[in-house]
Design an enzyme around this catalytic site. Structure first.
Site, PDB file in Angstrom:
ATOM      1  N   CYS A  98      13.414 -13.330  15.018  1.00  0.00           N
ATOM      2  CA  CYS A  98      13.260 -12.682  16.323  1.00  0.00           C
ATOM      3  C   CYS A  98      11.814 -12.838  16.827  1.00  0.00           C
ATOM      4  CB  CYS A  98      13.699 -11.224  16.233  1.00  0.00           C
ATOM      5  SG  CYS A  98      14.026 -10.499  17.851  1.00  0.00           S
ATOM      6  N   HIS A 214      19.214 -11.463  13.430  1.00  0.00           N
ATOM      7  CA  HIS A 214      18.555 -10.717  12.349  1.00  0.00           C
ATOM      8  C   HIS A 214      19.397 -10.686  11.073  1.00  0.00           C
ATOM      9  CE1 HIS A 214      15.242  -8.713  14.576  1.00  0.00           C
ATOM     10  NE2 HIS A 214      16.039  -8.831  15.609  1.00  0.00           N
ATOM     11  N   GLU A 216      18.433  -9.902   8.168  1.00  0.00           N
ATOM     12  CA  GLU A 216      18.024  -8.763   7.340  1.00  0.00           C
ATOM     13  C   GLU A 216      18.745  -7.481   7.727  1.00  0.00           C
ATOM     14  OE1 GLU A 216      16.461  -9.781   9.921  1.00  0.00           O
ATOM     15  OE2 GLU A 216      15.254  -8.224  10.864  1.00  0.00           O
TER      16      GLU A 216
END
Lengths: 244, 82
Positions: A98, A214, A216
């Protein structure tokens, strides 16, 4: 049930660095995800220059320096970035997610740039992505699978000029493309207007990676989506192999 | 000598400017008849230089190094003696 069967064994000597800039807000998400995957994490401060012998560096999402001037424009000149540039130029593995992707583009470590979404909105949703090729440290385990990964950005419209786009294709630098749940890639499934649905790219030497989605945020079974762990585990096992 | 450098930054012509489009739509909904709007930004630098030429070179360098991302933006510089 896990969607992947990649076993990770932690080598105690392996260490991942996560950078914190003023305005980063996904740094602890990456730390959490890496801990869940049984990895050692070293948090790195933007004013430091010591990468503390980390084997790979993550540049997290957020709004570094308030997104002033352009997203990632100021962060590219912070002290830690000069060390990261040198690390990457020596073949070190760097991944930006990002805002991290935006910083890597601004710093010239990745080609292209990220513009305001074509609908001029901040988009926060689950997006489907598919690996464009499987020959990078990040995508060998993502052949023919559609991954559901959250996106949350206002400036995620990947752009590169025609010549640059041809080079990306020629050198297999496109990591992921936005698609639908069945893996169809078309304009309807392009959330932000990115050129050719591009969601992530790597550099020509394939050691610097950037993506807007994302991974994560999709690693914990509690959150009912662990598709992101496939990507991170892939990178971890690649780093492990290189180190071994 | 002190100079002011005015830097006008615009999105590249080939790139869709969604902000400009939104502003254009809004103006037209207010009964203006506008064909197109492009939204850019203007940066003012206050700097010391020996002459106009040096001031311009300095501003140019700042643009290339940080102020402008030439993949997506174009720019022009005006120098004024303060």
């Amino acid at each position: 049930m896990m969607l992947y069967d990649l076993e990770i064994t932690n080598f105690s000597s392996m260490k991942f660095g996560v950078v914190t800039f003023p305005g980063s807000n996904c740094d602890t998400d990456i730390q959490d995800a890496l801990h869940l995957l049984d990895q050692k994490v070293e948090m790195l401060w933007h004013k430091d220059t010591d990468l503390k012998d980390c084997d790979a560096i993550f540049i997290p999402g957020g709004f570094s320096y308030g997104d002033y001037l352009r997203s990632g424009a100021i962060a590219q000149f912070s002290p830690i970035m000069s060390s990261i540039k040198a690390f990457a130029q020596q073949g070190g593995i760097v991944m930006g997610i990002c805002n991290g992707f935006q910083i890597l583009c601004e710093s010239g470590l990745l080609p292209g740039t990220l513009l305001h979404n074509s609908n001029q909105k901040f988009i926060c949703t689950n997006a489907f992505i598919k690996a464009e090729q499987q020959n990078t440290l990040l995508t060998t385990e993502s052949k023919d699978v559609v991954l559901k990964i959250p996106i949350a950005h206002a400036e995620g419209r990947y752009f590169i000029d025609q010549k640059g786009l041809e080079d990306l294709k020629k050198n297999d630098q496109i990591l992921f493309k936005y698609c639908d749940a069945k893996g169809q890639i078309n304009t309807q499934n392009n959330p932000n207007g990115s050129i050719e649905n591009i969601a992530g790219v790597c550099n020509i030497t394939k050691n610097v990676f950037g993506m807007m989605p994302h991974p994560e945020r999709a690693c914990d079974a509690l959150l009912k989506n662990t598709d992101g762990a496939r990507i991170l585990k892939n990178l971890i096992s690649s780093v492990q192999e290189i180190k071994a | 000598m002190t100079f002011k450098a005015y830097i006008n930054i615009m999105p590249q012509k080939a790139i869709l400017d969604p902000q400009g489009e939104a502003v254009c739509n809004s103006l037209n909904s207010l009964d203006f008849s506008i064909n197109q709007v492009r939204v850019g930004k203007r940066i003012e630098l206050n700097l010391n230089a020996s002459d106009v030429k040096q001031a311009e070179q300095l501003a140019e360098k700042a643009c290339k190094k940080l102020l402008v991302n030439q993949i997506m933006e174009s720019y022009s510089i005006e120098i004024q003696k303060v």
